[in-house]
Design a protein around this motif. Structure first.
Motif, PDB file in Angstrom:
ATOM      1  N   UNK A  48      54.996   9.574  18.148  1.00 28.20           N
ATOM      2  CA  UNK A  48      56.252   9.653  17.386  1.00 28.20           C
ATOM      3  C   UNK A  48      56.002   9.706  16.058  1.00 28.20           C
ATOM      4  N   UNK A  49      55.326   9.660  15.318  1.00 29.15           N
ATOM      5  CA  UNK A  49      54.625   9.563  13.912  1.00 29.15           C
ATOM      6  C   UNK A  49      54.725  11.341  13.766  1.00 29.15           C
ATOM      7  N   UNK A  50      54.071  11.017  11.710  1.00 23.80           N
ATOM      8  CA  UNK A  50      53.985  12.770  11.353  1.00 23.80           C
ATOM      9  C   UNK A  50      53.377  13.459  11.658  1.00 23.80           C
ATOM     10  N   UNK A  51      53.022  14.473  11.344  1.00 24.78           N
ATOM     11  CA  UNK A  51      51.582  15.331  11.436  1.00 24.78           C
ATOM     12  C   UNK A  51      50.088  13.946  10.857  1.00 24.78           C
ATOM     13  N   UNK A  52      49.220  14.472  11.473  1.00 22.25           N
ATOM     14  CA  UNK A  52      47.701  14.330  10.822  1.00 22.25           C
ATOM     15  C   UNK A  52      47.856  14.853   9.519  1.00 22.25           C
ATOM     16  N   UNK A  53      47.223  13.858   8.451  1.00 25.85           N
ATOM     17  CA  UNK A  53      47.246  13.671   7.155  1.00 25.85           C
ATOM     18  C   UNK A  53      46.249  14.803   6.710  1.00 25.85           C
ATOM     19  N   UNK A  54      46.682  14.946   4.975  1.00 27.51           N
ATOM     20  CA  UNK A  54      45.791  16.202   4.634  1.00 27.51           C
ATOM     21  C   UNK A  54      43.748  16.093   5.018  1.00 27.51           C
ATOM     22  N   UNK A  55      43.612  14.374   5.407  1.00 24.51           N
ATOM     23  CA  UNK A  55      42.599  13.943   5.438  1.00 24.51           C
ATOM     24  C   UNK A  55      41.983  14.408   6.680  1.00 24.51           C
ATOM     25  N   UNK A  56      43.050  14.084   7.732  1.00 25.51           N
ATOM     26  CA  UNK A  56      42.613  14.652   9.169  1.00 25.51           C
ATOM     27  C   UNK A  56      42.757  16.634   8.914  1.00 25.51           C
ATOM     28  N   UNK A  57      42.943  17.035   8.626  1.00 28.58           N
ATOM     29  CA  UNK A  57      43.335  18.621   8.765  1.00 28.58           C
ATOM     30  C   UNK A  57      42.754  19.288   9.255  1.00 28.58           C
TER      31      UNK A  57
ATOM     32  N   UNK B 268      48.995   8.293   8.264  1.00 34.30           N
ATOM     33  CA  UNK B 268      50.792   7.711   8.808  1.00 34.30           C
ATOM     34  C   UNK B 268      50.407   8.139  10.790  1.00 34.30           C
ATOM     35  N   UNK B 269      49.502   8.524  11.137  1.00 36.09           N
ATOM     36  CA  UNK B 269      49.651   8.480  13.105  1.00 36.09           C
ATOM     37  C   UNK B 269      48.576   7.354  12.735  1.00 36.09           C
ATOM     38  N   UNK B 270      47.475   6.850  12.155  1.00 35.58           N
ATOM     39  CA  UNK B 270      46.157   5.749  12.758  1.00 35.58           C
ATOM     40  C   UNK B 270      46.441   5.511  13.843  1.00 35.58           C
TER      41      UNK B 270
END
Length: 446
Positions: A361-370, A380-382
């Motif tokens: 339900x969280x946001x898209x993967x962060x830039x570090x996980x692009x 935020x999706x960890x």
């Protein structure tokens, strides 16, 4: 697409081959398409349909279907000299020397005939070397079709995952969740005097692609040292694909006691291997007391193919090319999902990739996980990204298999048949191929 001939071939196969296939994963519903030949990054089926191939033989085909000329020449030369001899050949020594020069933990290696045979032999070797019986495995890890690892459940309620395996066999195998340091500590403490080894894939490769969290493997290494157990890395999938010539253990900076290999180390031909510290590997017969033998072990054609493959990879831009394409496809998939299905998770590293249909339900993967989930705690999706095999099992696996896979096939994209097995890019793929594939993803998620 027309599949008339594949359907007829499957009908014939059902009469003479159990389930119509010789490996269960090929049992695609309603029936598999039969491959006639490969062409670079493509395969052509029995009805003439052409597909961009990301299965790549489930991992061995680092170069795709057209072997570089030095590899092709080595294979043809070895085959023309004779099929096999029942005696040693120089090329198996050459390949052993190459592997021991490049893989940090491997001082000595024994070649076998499959990844399954490699893990069977490694488990037997660990038990023989330590004089202990139990092994710890990761829930959702896959180590071939062998009795010691076809085990499911928890460490205190384990059971065989296949009929035909006595329950008594399973009691010596202790499953724990991948990335769960607390569970691992508890099991090692409870059984510390009877654990021969912890057997783990550096990255889960047959139950999604799940990366280790933080210093998980370093913790496993330290805990094994504390109780005198061996650490076995199963690099059948990751070996010479993740981390280049140093394999995943080099990428993560871990020195296992034993490593199992397969797939790429044989250049697309049947192969397996067990490598590690000399004092351990020398326990194999005839130097030691742990029996291991095989008529086709060190097969000269396989050894020639494996050596030429690794030499070509070492001397050319193979890893730069495939890893860049891996980044391209994972980054492109992440951008597509950001708009259309942000609950799904893009996973993979180097030339491995997959989209897991997670229920986040969280946001898209962060830039570090692009370019694929890195188990980044700041993302935020960890908490929603898969940490173990159970997390992947809870994904929308039917949607992946029944809707997504057939839709991609109809657009000429050949992916692994279900949610779980990894997909691969090869040296034969191009940036244009990746863009074509991403367009197919877009059409599905519209």
């Amino acid at each position: 697409m027309n599949h008339k001939r594949s359907r007829a071939l499957y009908d014939r196969a059902l009469s003479v081959i159990p389930g119509g296939v010789n490996s269960s994963v090929r049992a695609i519903r309603p029936y598999p398409f039969f491959i006639e030949r490969g062409d670079g990054a493509h395969v052509i089926d029995a009805d003439g349909n052409r597909y961009l191939d990301y299965v790549m033989g489930y991992g061995p085909l680092l170069f795709g279907h057209d072997l570089p000329e030095p590899v092709r020449a080595a294979v043809q030369s070895a085959a023309s000299d004779g099929p096999m001899y029942g005696a040693p050949t120089e090329v198996e020594v050459d390949l052993a020397e190459f592997v021991t020069r490049h893989v940090p933990s491997v001082e000595m290696i024994r070649f076998v005939n499959s990844g399954t045979e490699a893990t069977v032999s490694a488990v037997r070797l660990a038990r023989g070397y330590t004089g202990r019986n139990k092994i710890v495995v990761m829930e959702g890890g896959y180590h071939g079709a062998q009795e010691s690892t076809l085990v499911e459940g928890s460490h205190d309620a384990q059971r065989p995952s296949s009929s035909g395996i006595p329950q008594a066999f399973a009691r010596h195998t202790l499953p724990v969740p991948f990335n769960d340091e607390e569970a691992l500590r508890a099991v090692l403490a409870e059984h510390r005097d009877d654990i021969a080894a912890v057997l783990v894939e550096p990255i889960l490769g047959n139950t999604g692609i799940v990366a280790p969290v933080d210093d998980y493997h370093q913790t496993v290494r330290e805990l094994c040292d504390e109780i005198g157990a061996l650490l076995i890395f199963d690099e059948v999938i990751t070996g010479f694909r993740v981390g280049g010539l140093q394999c995943a253990q080099g990428k993560f900076g871990i020195m296992p006691d034993l490593t199992t290999f397969g797939k790429i180390i044989g250049g697309g031909f049947p192969v397996g291997a067990v490598g590690g510290r000399t004092e351990i590997v020398e326990e194999f017969t005839p130097a030691g007391e742990v029996f291991q033998s095989g008529t086709f072990s060190g097969h000269p054609v396989t050894m020639a193919a494996g050596l030429a493959t690794l030499q070509f990879a070492a001397e050319n831009d193979v890893y730069d090319h495939v890893n860049a394409l891996g980044d391209q496809i994972r980054s492109g998939m992440r951008d597509i999902l950001a708009d259309r299905a942000p609950e799904y998770t893009v996973v993979g590293t180097d030339s491995m990739f997959k989209t897991i249909f997670t229920r986040a339900d969280s946001e898209i993967q962060s830039d570090d996980c692009e370019t694929g989930c890195q188990q980044d705690r700041s993302c935020t999706r960890f908490s929603d990204c898969p940490k173990n095999g159970s997390d992947v099992q809870c994904a929308e696996t039917d949607r992946w298999e029944r809707l997504f896979w057939p839709a991609m096939k109809e657009q000429g994209i050949f992916l692994t048949a279900n949610q779980f097995e990894s997909q691969f890019v090869s040296y034969a793929h191009t940036e244009t191929d990746i863009e074509e594939t991403l367009e197919a993803y877009k059409m599905f998620f519209e």
